[in-house]
Design an enzyme around this catalytic site. Structure first.
Site, mmCIF file in Angstrom:
data_model
loop_
_atom_site.group_PDB
_atom_site.id
_atom_site.type_symbol
_atom_site.label_atom_id
_atom_site.label_comp_id
_atom_site.label_asym_id
_atom_site.label_seq_id
_atom_site.Cartn_x
_atom_site.Cartn_y
_atom_site.Cartn_z
ATOM 1 N N ALA A 16 -16.286 -13.920 4.048
ATOM 2 C CA ALA A 16 -15.003 -13.240 3.831
ATOM 3 C C ALA A 16 -13.810 -14.106 4.234
ATOM 4 O O ALA A 16 -12.906 -14.350 3.434
ATOM 5 C CB ALA A 16 -14.989 -11.922 4.598
ATOM 6 N N CYS A 48 -21.245 -5.677 3.259
ATOM 7 C CA CYS A 48 -21.240 -4.221 3.360
ATOM 8 C C CYS A 48 -22.409 -3.592 2.594
ATOM 9 O O CYS A 48 -22.745 -2.431 2.820
ATOM 10 C CB CYS A 48 -19.930 -3.653 2.829
ATOM 11 S SG CYS A 48 -18.489 -4.092 3.814
ATOM 12 N N VAL A 86 -20.636 -27.897 11.050
ATOM 13 C CA VAL A 86 -19.673 -28.766 11.727
ATOM 14 C C VAL A 86 -19.992 -28.784 13.218
ATOM 15 O O VAL A 86 -20.075 -27.728 13.852
ATOM 16 C CB VAL A 86 -18.228 -28.284 11.475
ATOM 17 C CG1 VAL A 86 -17.245 -29.069 12.324
ATOM 18 C CG2 VAL A 86 -17.877 -28.416 10.004
ATOM 19 N N GLY A 117 -16.501 -17.215 12.048
ATOM 20 C CA GLY A 117 -17.083 -15.890 12.232
ATOM 21 C C GLY A 117 -17.693 -15.726 13.620
ATOM 22 O O GLY A 117 -17.235 -16.299 14.596
ATOM 23 N N ARG A 137 -26.650 -9.289 10.399
ATOM 24 C CA ARG A 137 -25.400 -10.039 10.269
ATOM 25 C C ARG A 137 -25.281 -10.743 8.920
ATOM 26 O O ARG A 137 -24.213 -10.831 8.343
ATOM 27 C CB ARG A 137 -25.307 -11.063 11.408
ATOM 28 C CG ARG A 137 -24.162 -12.059 11.287
ATOM 29 C CD ARG A 137 -22.823 -11.407 11.429
ATOM 30 N NE ARG A 137 -21.737 -12.380 11.301
ATOM 31 C CZ ARG A 137 -20.458 -12.063 11.301
ATOM 32 N NH1 ARG A 137 -20.099 -10.805 11.428
ATOM 33 N NH2 ARG A 137 -19.533 -12.988 11.170
#
Length: 246
Positions: A16, A48, A86, A117, A137
């Site tokens: 997102a 969702c 990263v 996140g 998740r």
């Protein structure tokens, strides 16, 4: 804000936040070089919808992928690199160090967007690493839950299975709904005095009665103290109140 023609933007993280930031940057500047580095295999997915795939209401897993690296490249000319983590940021030289397939490389940037996140919080409860205990998740968590359910129901009918959902927020209630849809016996455990804490107590009481009318056992003002060994891969949950859930 108008980016310069030579602008290079590196976005760390997808889904997102990161994918939206990259898409917005492209709309602001058609010429910028935009690189998205995503640690997992999915750059954009319908988070969702995960409970509804577990419950079978969404039947095709392909519907869980909102965008792919290929589609984002074709639509927005974004350089999407999945399975790339990263591990270092050098703000002096304006580079990030990324790890892909065990190999490190440096990627320069003019502007850096961090959209990494979060991960689910797993409290240090004894036995929390036992089999059959899941967080939800990402799509890999979803797949693991579906695989567990499919394997377990080969030998145990759904009506004989007991599922516990810890946490009565939005995702928790969606999971309860979908587990009930699959005919499991479901208990909802919430540490707070009510379910769905963002709503008023009176509203939460109406929702709780509806859950109970549908056969869900709702336990509030109580938390999980320990996961104990049950038969096979099953767990026995001991709550802080002393109550035991098979």
């Amino acid at each position: 804000t108008e980016f310069t023609q030579s602008m290079k933007i590196v976005v760390v993280g997808g889904v997102a936040g990161g994918a939206s930031a990259a898409a917005r940057a492209r709309r602001l500047d058609e010429n910028a070089e935009i690189v998205v580095l995503q640690s997992g295999p999915d750059v954009s997915f319908a988070s969702c919808g995960m409970p509804y795939y577990i419950g079978g209401e969404i039947s095709d897993r392909k519907n869980m992928a909102v965008q792919t690296p290929e589609s984002l490249h074709d639509r927005l000319n974004l350089d999407i690199r999945v399975n790339t983590r990263v591990i270092k940021i050098d703000v002096a030289s304006k580079t990030v160090t990324a790890l892909h397939d065990g190999k490190e490389y440096n990627e320069s940037y003019d502007n850096l967007v961090l959209a990494v996140g979060a991960e689910p919080f797993k409290p240090p409860i004894p036995g929390i690493d036992r089999p059959g205990l899941f967080s939800l998740r990402n799509l890999q968590d979803m797949d693991a839950i579906v695989e567990w359910i499919n394997e377990t129901t080969k030998t145990i009918p759904a009506e004989a299975m007991h599922c516990v959902v810890a946490g009565a927020g939005f995702v928790g209630l969606e999971m309860v709904e979908q587990l009930v849809r699959r005919n499991f016996n479901v208990t909802l455990v919430e540490l707070m005095p009510q379910i769905l804490t963002p709503v008023d107590e009176e509203m939460a009481a109406i929702l709780q009665r509806d859950l109970e009318n549908r056969g869900v056992t709702v336990i509030t003002s109580d938390g999980i103290q320990e996961f104990q060994s049950g038969s096979g891969n099953a767990s026995i949950l001991k709550l802080q109140s002393g109550r035991v859930l098979p």
